[in-house]
Design an enzyme around this catalytic site. Structure first.
Site, PDB file in Angstrom:
ATOM      1  N   ASP A  87      -3.911 -38.367 -43.026  1.00  0.00           N
ATOM      2  CA  ASP A  87      -2.571 -38.140 -43.574  1.00  0.00           C
ATOM      3  C   ASP A  87      -2.203 -36.683 -43.786  1.00  0.00           C
ATOM      4  O   ASP A  87      -1.021 -36.337 -43.757  1.00  0.00           O
ATOM      5  CB  ASP A  87      -2.428 -38.866 -44.917  1.00  0.00           C
ATOM      6  CG  ASP A  87      -2.061 -40.321 -44.711  1.00  0.00           C
ATOM      7  OD1 ASP A  87      -1.850 -40.716 -43.555  1.00  0.00           O
ATOM      8  OD2 ASP A  87      -1.996 -41.055 -45.710  1.00  0.00           O
TER       9      ASP A  87
ATOM     10  N   ASP B  53      23.811  -8.221 -58.648  1.00  0.00           N
ATOM     11  CA  ASP B  53      24.218  -6.853 -58.926  1.00  0.00           C
ATOM     12  C   ASP B  53      25.144  -6.399 -57.808  1.00  0.00           C
ATOM     13  O   ASP B  53      25.237  -7.052 -56.759  1.00  0.00           O
ATOM     14  CB  ASP B  53      22.967  -5.972 -59.011  1.00  0.00           C
ATOM     15  CG  ASP B  53      23.275  -4.582 -59.528  1.00  0.00           C
ATOM     16  OD1 ASP B  53      24.330  -4.410 -60.155  1.00  0.00           O
ATOM     17  OD2 ASP B  53      22.461  -3.677 -59.299  1.00  0.00           O
TER      18      ASP B  53
ATOM     19  N   VAL C 107      -8.326 -44.546 -57.075  1.00  0.00           N
ATOM     20  CA  VAL C 107      -8.348 -43.594 -55.960  1.00  0.00           C
ATOM     21  C   VAL C 107      -7.241 -43.900 -54.968  1.00  0.00           C
ATOM     22  O   VAL C 107      -6.613 -43.002 -54.399  1.00  0.00           O
ATOM     23  CB  VAL C 107      -9.727 -43.603 -55.277  1.00  0.00           C
ATOM     24  CG1 VAL C 107      -9.709 -42.775 -54.002  1.00  0.00           C
ATOM     25  CG2 VAL C 107     -10.794 -43.077 -56.221  1.00  0.00           C
TER      26      VAL C 107
END
Length: 909
Positions: free
Chosen positions: A728, A328, A281
């Protein structure tokens, strides 16, 4: 090719059309005249696909393993169950964010059906009827006139001054003449007696025999080509998949190794398994998928503010990594509106300002060219339509004639008044053999013939020229000068028309006589003008190291002239290739062609040619963006790494195939999107450094405790998840919202082979993560050893242990606060950039510290996370340890800057 009668016979039809009964039978046999809607995945499949992402799979496996660990624990730890549920919630949240963004964006795209008219005029049972376009069948005879959209592929059986705009199919912007004449075999889209579904009638009237409907049409062929083109994975998708695989393998390998090391050391299987799970983890950044999705969504919103609609999140970054843009011409670089810009008379050339059909603009010395502009405008069948219903000035009829009418208006001529003063009494329509048309007007008791057409054709019928209001003989020398002027104007990419007049007693009866002995008034040069902002956008792309390749259906001279005006071509010798030229090249030769670093213009190309060019560029490792607006652009738009369609003037098939739609049709928006896309990639790397560096800080104490013989984990899996998701995510999102750096468009594009985890990124992760790891390990073992308790006597309920793991968690959170400030810049000092330059980042960091304080002091959270309250002295120690990443990184940046200066000075010497 078959004659008209043979065509009727082949389709078992006649000039009076089909009977209603036959039409019904054929409708059952051939099916309706529609293109099938694009195949879309159902919403539940789209949602399910979000869970197949490798990072989502890794997190689901982690959640499952955590739940299994909870069932095996004796006694069961509620925190382990909370961890399993929390990780599962992260997966669901990330899937919902991605699904909601993509599902809503895809539903904004329109289907191909909007390009086809709803009703058309057809002969049934010998009588004209209006029927739904879906009911057209091969053998029907349809009536077409100016302003109509062709409802199916037709072989013209009757045509009068009939021209069509084939831009939607071939990309060529100029109207082309169509007749009912028999032609030799050739390319279907070049056949002069065919009209194709989805194209527009510009002038004249015609009757067409339907020979193909639905998917059997030329439009349907392009549709099938588009559907067959695979959707390319963007560089970011490939990078995230690469990263997820390695993170998953690393986490699993480290977890298994530590499980194998810990089990023989005396731990029971379940506790060793939970320990290994904690390591796994710690290595998996659970907050990364959500952070990545939301950061890309922020990029989507930023681009939307600049008129760029992004249909897929990952497309935000893809354009920023583009190395080649295949663009184009018509409608992308130009206005798709013809405009007179030069008027030449014998004495000199005069300029005309303004753009398009808006009569706002000026003609230099209008009185001197009044007769020329008036005669050209009288010889027109088109008309200008003033702004209405949100649309600007537009033309009904031929676009070239619209430009002539606008030029006359700019000179102050009111053509309604002029037409009443000189009513038209006869007309000799444009003929492709004669290359001119003429109109006869009654004026002042005599007849006036006004002629316009190709310079060579008109001049050959002139005997005099107008020299300041006086007729002068057209000598051979003067003819040569007129020809030279016309050639110079054509070389500049202008379409040149000559205008002449004659006055006769009884004109109109004999065309050849009316169009002989003319007096040349002068020349008008017109062009489809580039958009005003294109030059700056092209220059920005050049500075960014992006190669621009023009790929158009237009004439090479026209393409090169426009390319020079907007800055795509700056050298004297660009490589210009046409469709037939490309047909003569095999894949190896085409690879060599696109490998040339010079300027490349590809003209008169088909959808297949565009696809080949895109694939050839991708074989070289280029990241290719393709822009376009027509159906002919759709296959290349879909095959490219990033397809960019025009939203206002573009066709629905182009918008359907593209990942990005420019709502304002502005090439400038492409440059802005490149800048924002590059910023997204930079910001992704910043928060990757931020997220993965603290993973080292989480993993290092666990490894250190294992090899030091400490029986418990220095940080639990629940604490890791609290850091990853609680402290975080918001700072990472704030880093993802960093504005582009000032020099982002002065850097070369990144290589397709460049990894998110480049050597520089990995070094920085190890540098910052190593500093954090040393700090938290020192804090943990300092507190454990200061307690005086032997390692073997520690239990999860030991107060010193709970304080120690709280110090580790708080130490990581505090370090990450200062780490976030450090990673904002790579070489520049954060104090120069401004510590408070990103207020969201500071606020997110403070919120993370507040959450950590709550985990330490709130009794409920203490029980969930197994933490203890920290003292003020301990917080001061953590603050000192936490500043180390910022201080050390500032020293590194200072060394880098001084090294660069020294190297530059050495180079100067």
């Amino acid at each position: 090719m078959l004659s008209v009668d043979e065509s009727f016979s082949a389709l078992r039809s006649s000039s009076s059309g089909l009977t209603s009964a036959t039409a019904r039978d054929r409708l059952n046999a051939y099916g309706p005249n529609v293109l099938p809607p694009p195949r879309r995945r159902s919403w539940w499949r789209q949602l399910a696909a979000q869970f197949t992402d490798l990072f989502a799979v890794v997190l689901m496996v982690a959640s499952t393993i955590t739940f299994l660990a909870y069932t095996l624990q004796q006694p069961r730890n509620p925190g382990t169950l909370q961890l399993a549920v929390a990780i599962a919630c992260v997966v669901v949240l990330n899937a919902c964010i991605g699904f909601a963004q993509e599902y809503s964006a895809e539903r904004t795209a329109q289907t191909l059906q909007a390009m086809v008219p709803h009703h058309c005029r057809v002969l049934r049972d010998g009588r004209p009827e209006e029927v739904p376009v879906q009911q057209l069948v091969p053998g029907d005879v349809v009536t077409l006139e100016a302003g109509d959209t062709v409802p199916a592929d037709c072989r013209l059986v009757e045509a009068h001054d009939f021209t069509v705009n084939n831009a939607a199919v071939t990309g060529e912007s100029d109207p082309v003449r169509r007749t009912s004449d028999v032609e030799t075999a050739g390319e279907p889209d070049q056949a002069g007696n065919r009209a194709f579904m989805g194209t527009d009638v510009v002038t004249g009237v015609a009757r067409g025999l339907v020979h193909a409907t639905g998917q059997e049409t030329e439009f349907g062929r392009i549709y099938r080509l588009t559907a067959a083109a695979p959707r390319q994975r963007t560089p970011l998708q490939q990078e995230v998949a690469w990263m997820a695989r390695r993170v998953a393998v690393t986490a699993l390998a480290v977890g298994l190794v530590l499980f194998a090391v810990r089990l023989p050391a005396g731990g029971d299987a379940v506790s060793s398994f939970v320990f290994a799970l904690g390591v796994m983890v710690a290595l998996v950044p659970e907050g990364l998928p959500a952070t990545l999705s939301v950061s890309l969504a922020l990029g989507v919103r930023r681009m939307a503010r600049h008129q760029a609609l992004v249909k897929k999140l990952v497309a935000v970054e893809a354009l920023g990594s583009a190395t080649v843009i295949c663009t184009d011409k018509t409608g992308t670089l130009t206005q798709a509106e013809m405009t007179v810009v030069r008027v030449w008379t014998w004495d000199r050339t005069r300029t005309v300002t303004g753009v398009g059909y808006d009569p706002a603009g000026e003609v230099d010395d209008p009185e001197a060219v009044r007769d020329l502009l008036r005669s050209a405008a009288l010889c027109c069948n088109a008309r200008l339509v003033p702004p209405a219903d949100g649309e600007g000035w537009r033309v009904l009829g031929d676009t070239t004639e619209g430009a002539l009418l606008a030029a006359a208006a700019k000179a102050g001529l009111d053509m309604a008044v002029e037409e009443r003063a000189a009513p038209r009494t006869a007309e000799h329509p444009f003929d492709p053999v004669r290359k001119l048309m003429s109109t006869v007007h009654q004026e002042g008791g005599r007849g006036t013939v006004c002629v316009k057409g190709a310079p060579a054709a008109v001049v050959s019928r002139c005997s005099h020229l107008d020299d300041g209001g006086e007729a002068a003989g057209l000598t051979a020398a003067r003819r040569e000068r007129v020809s030279d002027v016309a050639d110079r104007m054509a070389a500049q990419g202008l379409r040149v028309l000559a205008v002449a007049v004659s006055t006769r007693d009884h004109p109109g009866a004999d065309r050849d006589q009316d169009e002989s002995g003319l007096t040349l008034l002068g020349l008008e040069g017109m062009m489809d003008p580039p958009r005003r902002e294109v030059s700056d956008a092209v220059e920005a792309c050049h500075r960014a190291g992006i190669r621009i390749v023009m790929v158009t259906g237009d004439h090479p001279l026209t393409a090169e002239a426009v390319a020079r005006r907007v800055g795509i071509v700056r050298s004297s010798g660009p490589t210009v290739m046409t469709g037939p030229d490309l047909d003569s090249l095999d894949d190896a030769a085409l690879d060599r062609l696109v490998a040339r670093r010079g300027e490349l213009l590809l003209c008169r190309v088909s959808p297949e040619h565009k696809m080949r060019v895109v694939i050839a560029l991708q074989r070289r490792g280029e990241i290719v963006a393709v822009t376009g607006d027509g159906a002919n652009d759709a296959p290349a738009l879909k095959r490219a790494d990033i397809g960019v369609a025009m939203g206002a003037s573009g066709t629905d098939v182009a918008r359907e195939a593209a990942e990005m739609v420019l709502l304002d049709d502005s090439f400038r928006s492409i440059a802005v999107a490149v800048r924002l896309g590059r910023a997204v990639y930079q910001n992704i790397r910043k928060f990757l450094v931020y997220l993965f560096s603290h993973n080292i800080g989480e993993l290092a104490p666990i490894l250190a405790a294992t090899f030091a013989g400490f029986p418990l984990v220095p940080i639990t899996a629940v604490q890791v998840l609290a850091i990853d998701l609680g402290s975080d995510v918001l700072p990472a999102l704030a880093l993802g919202a960093e504005p582009p750096e000032s020099d982002v468009m002065n850097r070369p594009p990144r290589s397709r082979r460049e990894r998110l985890f480049s050597a520089d990124v990995v070094r920085r992760i190890l540098f910052l993560g190593g500093i954090q790891a040393l700090g938290v390990c020192a804090v943990f073992f300092w507190h454990v050893n200061a307690s005086g308790i032997a390692y073997g006597d520690f239990t999860t309920d030991t107060p010193a242990y709970r304080e120690a793991i709280t110090l580790v968690q708080a130490g990581i959170v505090v370090s990450q606060f200062f780490n976030a400030l450090a990673v904002r810049t790579e070489h520049e000092s954060v104090f120069t950039a401004g510590v408070l330059g990103n207020p969201r980042l500071v606020a997110a960091g403070i919120l993370g510290l507040a959450l950590m304080a709550a985990i330490s002091y709130v009794p409920f959270l203490q029980r969930v996370f197994h933490t203890a309250p920290l003292t003020m002295d301990q917080w001061l120690v953590l603050a000192a340890v936490g500043t180390l990443p910022l201080v050390c990184d500032e020293l590194r940046k200072l060394w880098v800057r001084r090294h660069r200066v020294s190297r530059a000075e050495g180079g100067d010497r």
